[in-house]
Design an enzyme around this catalytic site. Structure first.
Site, short mmCIF file in Angstrom:
data_model
loop_
_atom_site.label_atom_id
_atom_site.label_comp_id
_atom_site.label_asym_id
_atom_site.label_seq_id
_atom_site.Cartn_x
_atom_site.Cartn_y
_atom_site.Cartn_z
N ASP A 287 4.83 -39.34 -31.51
CA ASP A 287 5.01 -38.43 -32.64
C ASP A 287 6.27 -38.88 -33.39
OD1 ASP A 287 4.73 -36.44 -34.50
OD2 ASP A 287 4.50 -34.80 -33.07
C1 BGC Z 1 4.04 -33.76 -36.29
C2 BGC Z 1 2.76 -34.57 -36.18
C3 BGC Z 1 2.50 -35.27 -37.48
C4 BGC Z 1 3.68 -36.18 -37.77
C5 BGC Z 1 3.52 -37.02 -39.01
C6 BGC Z 1 5.19 -34.60 -36.79
O1 BGC Z 1 6.28 -33.82 -37.12
O2 BGC Z 1 4.35 -33.21 -35.03
O3 BGC Z 1 1.72 -33.72 -35.82
O4 BGC Z 1 1.31 -35.98 -37.43
O5 BGC Z 1 4.83 -35.38 -37.92
O6 BGC Z 1 3.63 -36.28 -40.16
#
Ligand code: BGC
Length: 755
Positions: A287
């Site tokens: 993530d």
């Molecule tokens: C979130 C993810 C997301 C990623 C990209 C993160 O803060 O937890 O679910 O896909 O950002 O935007």
């Protein structure tokens, strides 16, 4: 020089020039239809080029567009997130292909969570439709629209089982049940990916967040998730197993630490469970900065150790942070990471790029977007899904549906908020496409019959200056429709609430509406179960609409005026208050269960009663033991009668299949859909099993007076459970089975699995 020719030339010549970069075929690099191409590339790649493939960046990290292009040209990047626009993406892709040494295409990621430009209901709402085909269709549309502007990878579906409505990201999940989360996983993955990832109108899916993120303590986002292995295997992992079976191209690790180890550094969960046991063969992305955050957790001393731990755990691509870029080469030189791990990660990433057809066909047709975005057919599906996601919670004296021509006071801060009805994660949604409830009421019911006064400008508004307009609107009307709830920014990532009650002065607004003696219909648009205990008595009818998306208005107008009949059912239990959380239907039985006859209300305890625990049971003195609305609950304008449950046998062997049937009759006056649910309970097992577990469901349509027999089958894949070590067992013994309208009701039968 054509791309294909250039690639062929590189495959031939470069190994000779860069012979030093020779990579042996790593045993762990799996075989697949692109294995030769992947091996050829790996042989030619320098370590820097390999690490570049493992790095995903946001354009915002670069001082200028030119700096980003230079980084692509210099082979420093394998993936970009958050760029859109067909021409823009094509130009970046052209640089990767024509100007970088090996011409490896980029993979372009984006959060396409519940639609791209056409916005569908939030995933929690989609789950409330229990309509797998419609959810699949919505994801296929989202994929088409996203692909038309150059996106080839979405970070969805999110399939984090959660039992906490305080957690803002419940909006993005399918709620509390592993079976419903598995359904949404399957539907979305099939929708996004179709049956051929190389089709230019499909995109790679990403099952996230692996794993346990939905168990954040207190519902506070990013929080710890202590999860015993028994619950990990039975509750949080099953949707991921389903995602792998459905062919998810990628998986994202989670932010949380799970039992002391950050999910992003969790070798056992990633390498053993996801890769070995489930056989996942796509690639794994962290993530956003979750590798670097292992330092903040206190698991890694510095970025170097974080990179080592994440790679060893099996994370192939790093999103946003730069620990791989900055440290992997040195770690390799020092022998702290193996070339085999790096090759394996790069091979996994290249595999998905090959599957997407990016080597063959990297560019997007720039004319596509105009004809695809918010296509009328997409809006039709958005309307249908929004309709099916709405749950009718209350309908006293058949307040709903309204007759066309009824004079309506349309009030509330969400009645005409084109942006707020879209919900969380709508980077590419456009409020100008939205059709609000006000728009739809004027169209359906006429402006003369629509007296609009929102009363509050937004959900948190504390000013009641608009209330006098509301009183005037109600005075001119026969009925009140109040569109209340929460703004989209109040749910989603990092949007935890300690209190679930409607924000701002909405309760006061409803009190005012109820004081006028006219029927009040409350429609809630929200990203989570909101606290309705304080307000539900103020309404004669309640429609729970979640954040319904672009077509909120027409969908709700159709339901309110009876053009369609509500059929959604709750994918999550609604608590009476925060103090009841966690409350969910599939709990294990305590030794002292509460019942309607044995629970004691706080007011019934005599002053200075004798202190003892005998006869006491498992409940709260104030709220009792039942929730406000149970899982699976939802009314219709029609009514249904369940009868004649029958099972094919009352004793089966483990290897045998059991059939369970019941008759469902539409006893009301509307043609309507009913979601018929199948639950079981394993009455005694070597581990305590839930009092009920959803095992299947069917959504059936019935004409007034019509009866249908529903048939379900149960086999060993339904009747067992996972032990803490992850082995699946079906144990002999007695079971209950229900065919039910929701988790607290139903027709029950008994059977036994014999030795
Ligand atoms: C979130 C993810 C997301 C990623 C990209 C993160 O803060 O937890 O679910 O896909 O950002 O935007």
């Amino acid at each position: 020089m054509t791309r294909v020719f250039k690639l062929a030339l590189i495959l031939l010549i470069v190994p000779i020039i860069f012979g030093a970069c020779k990579a042996e075929k790593a045993a762990s690099v799996h075989d697949n239809q692109y294995a030769n191409e992947i091996q050829n590339l790996l042989r030619q790649m320098t370590i820097e080029e390999k690490i570049a493939q493992m790095s995903q960046v946001d354009p915002g990290f670069y001082q200028s567009a030119d700096a980003l292009k230079e980084a692509i040209r210099n082979d420093e990047i394998g993936s970009i997130l958050n760029v859109t626009g067909a021409e823009n993406v094509n130009e970046l892709q052209r640089i990767a292909i024509e100007e970088s040494r090996l011409g490896i295409p980029l993979i372009i990621g984006r959060d396409v969570i519940h639609g791209f430009r056409t916005i569908f209901p939030i995933p929690l709402g989609m789950a409330a439709s229990w309509n797998e085909e419609l959810v699949r269709e919505s994801a296929a549309i989202a994929a088409k629209e996203a692909a038309s502007v150059g996106i080839n990878w979405t970070f969805a579906p999110m399939i984090d089982v959660t039992r906490d409505p305080r957690w803002g990201r419940i909006a993005e999940s399918a709620g509390e049940d592993p079976l419903l989360n598995s359904m949404v996983a399957r539907a979305m993955i099939h929708g996004f990916q179709g049956d051929d990832l190389s089709n230019p109108l499909t995109i790679a899916a990403c099952a996230k967040h692996f794993v346990g993120y939905g168990a954040a303590e207190g519902g506070r986002d990013y929080n710890n998730t202590p999860i015993p292995d028994y619950y990990l295997h039975n509750l949080f992992l099953p949707p991921f197993r389903e995602a792998v079976n459905a062919g998810a191209a990628t998986v994202m690790t989670a932010f949380n630490e799970i039992n002391g180890i950050p999910a992003t550094g969790h070798k056992h969960n990633i390498r053993q469970i996801l890769r070995k046991e489930y056989g996942f063969n796509g690639f794994i992305v962290s993530d956003w900065a979750s590798i670097e955050e292992m330092i903040v957790h206190g698991y890694s001393a510095d970025g170097k150790q974080a990179a080592q731990q994440a790679l060893e755990a099996g994370v192939d691509m790093e999103m946003a942070s730069r620990t791989y870029t900055d440290n992997l080469k040195q770690l390799l030189d020092e022998g702290k990471v193996k070339m085999e791990w790096i090759d394996e990660a790069v091979a996994n990433i290249l595999y998905v790029k090959f599957q997407l057809g990016l080597f063959e066909n990297p560019y997007v047709d720039v004319s596509l977007a105009d004809s695809l975005l918010v296509h009328p057919q997409h809006l039709e599906v958005a309307k249908k899904l929004a309709e099916e996601s709405v749950v009718l919670l209350k309908n006293e004296q058949n307040t709903l549906p309204l007759k066309k021509g009824t004079k309506v006071a349309l009030i509330g801060p969400l009645a005409h908020q084109p942006y707020e009805q879209l919900g969380t994660w709508i980077f590419d949604g456009d409020e100008n496409d939205s059709q609000t409830v006000l728009d739809a009421f004027i169209e359906f019911n006429g402006s003369n019959n629509t007296h609009f006064a929102e009363g509050l400008k937004y959900s948190r508004d504390q000013s009641t200056t608009g209330f006098s307009d509301v009183s005037r609107a109600i005075a001119q009307s026969d009925v009140v429709v109040a569109i209340v709830g929460e703004e989209s920014i109040l749910s989603g990532e990092a949007k935890t609430l300690a209190e679930l009650k409607l924000p701002g002065k909405q309760e006061e607004l409803l009190v005012l509406a109820a004081s006028k003696g006219k029927p009040v219909i409350m429609v809630v648009m929200a990203g989570r179960p909101t606290g309705l205990l304080q307000t539900q008595h103020l309404a004669d009818a309640i429609l729970y609409a979640w954040h319904p998306g672009t077509m909120a208005g027409p969908a709700l107008a159709n339901l309110i005026f009876g053009n369609s009949v509500p059929s959604g059912k709750l994918p999550v239990t609604f608590p009476k208050g925060e103090g009841q959380i966690p409350i969910y239907y599939a709990h294990n039985m305590s030794g002292r269960p509460a019942t309607a006859d044995n629970w004691v209300h706080i007011d019934d305890i005599p002053v200075q009663a004798v202190q003892h625990s005998l006869g006491n049971t498992n409940h709260s003195l104030d709220y009792g033991f039942t929730p406000l609305y149970p899982f699976g609950y939802g009314l219709s304008y029609s009514s249904f009668e369940y009868s004649n449950i029958e099972i094919s046998d009352n004793q089966i062997q483990v290897s045998e299949t059991l059939t369970v049937t019941a008759t469902i009759k539409n006893t009301g006056e509307y043609t309507a859909n009913e979601i018929v649910q199948l639950y079981i309970r394993d009455l005694s097992a070597s581990y305590v099993r839930p009092v009920r577990e959803l095992k299947n469901y069917q959504k059936i349509e019935l004409q007034p007076g019509e009866s249908k027999q529903v048939n379900f089958t149960l086999d060993k894949s339904d009747l067992g459970f996972y032990k803490p070590d992850g082995t699946y067992i079906v144990e002999p013994g007695k079971f209950n089975v229900w065919i039910a309208e929701h988790a607290e009701t139903g027709l029950m039968a008994e059977f036994e699995i014999s030795e």
